[in-house]
Every structure is written in structure tokens, then in C-alpha cells.
Design a protein around this motif. Structure first.
Motif, PDB file in Angstrom:
ATOM      1  N   GLU A   1       5.579  -9.050   1.073  1.00 13.61           N
ATOM      2  CA  GLU A   1       3.817  -8.987   0.589  1.00 13.61           C
ATOM      3  C   GLU A   1       3.950 -10.177  -0.724  1.00 13.61           C
TER       4      GLU A   1
ATOM      5  N   LYS B   1      -6.975  -5.686  -2.232  1.00 16.74           N
ATOM      6  CA  LYS B   1      -5.459  -6.097  -2.370  1.00 16.74           C
ATOM      7  C   LYS B   1      -5.169  -4.945  -3.211  1.00 16.74           C
TER       8      LYS B   1
ATOM      9  N   PRO C   1       1.894  -3.316  -3.484  1.00 18.03           N
ATOM     10  CA  PRO C   1       2.813  -3.473  -2.313  1.00 18.03           C
ATOM     11  C   PRO C   1       3.639  -2.002  -2.417  1.00 18.03           C
TER      12      PRO C   1
ATOM     13  N   SER D   1      -9.775  -9.068   0.488  1.00 13.39           N
ATOM     14  CA  SER D   1      -8.818  -9.818   1.268  1.00 13.39           C
ATOM     15  C   SER D   1      -9.056  -9.572   2.790  1.00 13.39           C
TER      16      SER D   1
ATOM     17  N   PRO E   1      -2.573 -10.257   2.737  1.00 12.80           N
ATOM     18  CA  PRO E   1      -1.781  -9.383   2.237  1.00 12.80           C
ATOM     19  C   PRO E   1      -1.998  -7.986   3.427  1.00 12.80           C
TER      20      PRO E   1
END
Length: 198
Positions: free
Chosen positions: A177, A163, A166, A130, A21
Motif C-alpha cells: 500500500e 484514502k 492501510p 482516490s 490505493p
């Protein structure tokens, strides 16, 4: 997880759930948590156990962050500013192999560094973080910023973070995304001869 990411053969969900991401929260990462990711990378396989990888890291809001961040292209700076850490993965171009006394070129240094990156990425996934590897950086500027000797290649810079939503990304980037799919295995794996259909 997105329903379109379905393996054609049985594998552990770790492999389809991990993706890269760009939307991160601004949550900081404690040094022990980051060391756990680097520890996983340290145990990656390598030719002749040469372990060519080196990790130069910086957590956001530390003095080490800005020089690495400044070497990234503008697009990558736009989203990595929310990451918790940046990790430069470099690899030694030469190694002293068994039975040798002098260093010689190591043809697999980048391949082995790739194995270390994958190990870091999977440990991040397992740990609730992430990781996103990037090629968009000024290599000369980065080399100077981290004091990397010429005998090492810069393989990638990895952003690590939690994460996020978006919505923090510009609209054009936000649409991308999502976890990317992969080409069918039959287009990448061939029995006996390149391009052979099974």
C-alpha cells in the motif's frame, strides 16, 4: 508523498501524487461529487469525437452496488467493500465516423476509454478522493448484471473512495500500500526508432 516518486523532468505534482490505493475509509460519496468525477471523464479526448465511453456506476449501500460488487474477484472484493462507489467503464466497439452513415469498427475505443479513466482519476485526486482501476472481474457476470449490450467492451471497474488507513488491509496487501514508481523515461521513449537511445 513518498520521496521516491520524483519526476526526471518538470511536471505538475498531480501526476506523481495520484496513485491507486486499496485502503479506503467507509465514507460515502454524495452523488454530485461522483458526478463531478464522471463529468471530468466525459471531457476526455477521443478520435473523431466519437466518445465511445459509457459509465455504469453504483454507490455503496444502494441497490445498484451488489450486482457489480459480486462480479469482482474475491481479492478485489476484500478491499473494495470499503469503497464509496464502483464505476464500470465500457466502450462502444463501433462508431459512425464523419462522412459515414453506418457504424464501423472503432479501433481506438479502448484507447479513448483509457483517456476517460485517466481524467476520472485525476479529478478524483484534485477532489480529495482516490480511484483504483481493476481488471479482476468476471466479465460475463458483470455484463449480465449491468445489462451491457455486446456492442460494448468492458474496459475496467474503478473503485472510488477516501484514502484510508492501510491497517484495514491484510498484512500481505498492506505492505504493497505505497505509491508505485515508474521505469525511467529512457526505457519507454525513443527518438525516431523503437529502442533507440537518446
Amino acid at each position: 508523498m513518498s520521496k521516491h516518486r520524483q519526476p526526471a523532468h518538470p511536471i505538475d505534482p498531480l501526476f506523481t501524487e495520484r496513485w491507486s490505493p486499496r485502503a479506503f475509509t467507509e465514507e460515502a460519496i454524495a452523488e454530485p461529487a461522483l458526478m463531478s468525477l464522471l463529468e471530468a471523464a466525459r471531457w476526455a479526448p477521443s478520435a473523431y469525437n466519437a466518445q465511445p465511453w459509457r459509465f455504469i456506476y453504483a454507490r455503496r449501500d444502494t441497490a445498484a452496488w451488489q450486482p457489480i460488487f459480486d462480479s469482482l474477484v474475491e481479492f478485489n472484493q476484500m478491499w473494495t467493500k470499503r469503497a464509496a462507489a464502483l464505476v464500470v467503464i465500457a466502450s462502444a466497439r463501433e462508431a459512425v465516423f464523419p462522412g459515414k452513415t453506418e457504424p464501423v469498427p472503432n479501433a481506438s475505443h479502448a484507447f479513448d476509454a483509457g483517456a476517460a479513466w485517466a481524467s476520472l482519476a485525476f479529478q478524483a485526486q484534485l477532489s480529495g478522493w482516490s480511484a483504483h482501476a481493476m481488471a479482476g472481474f468476471d466479465a460475463g457476470k458483470l455484463r449480465t448484471a449491468i445489462g451491457l449490450p455486446e456492442m460494448y467492451a468492458i474496459d475496467t471497474v474503478v473503485a472510488v473512495g477516501r484514502k484510508g488507513d492501510p491497517a484495514v488491509l491484510p498484512e500481505g496487501v498492506r505492505a504493497r500500500e505505497v505509491p508505485s514508481d515508474r521505469r525511467p523515461l529512457a526505457e519507454s521513449a525513443f527518438e525516431g526508432k523503437f529502442g533507440a537511445q537518446g
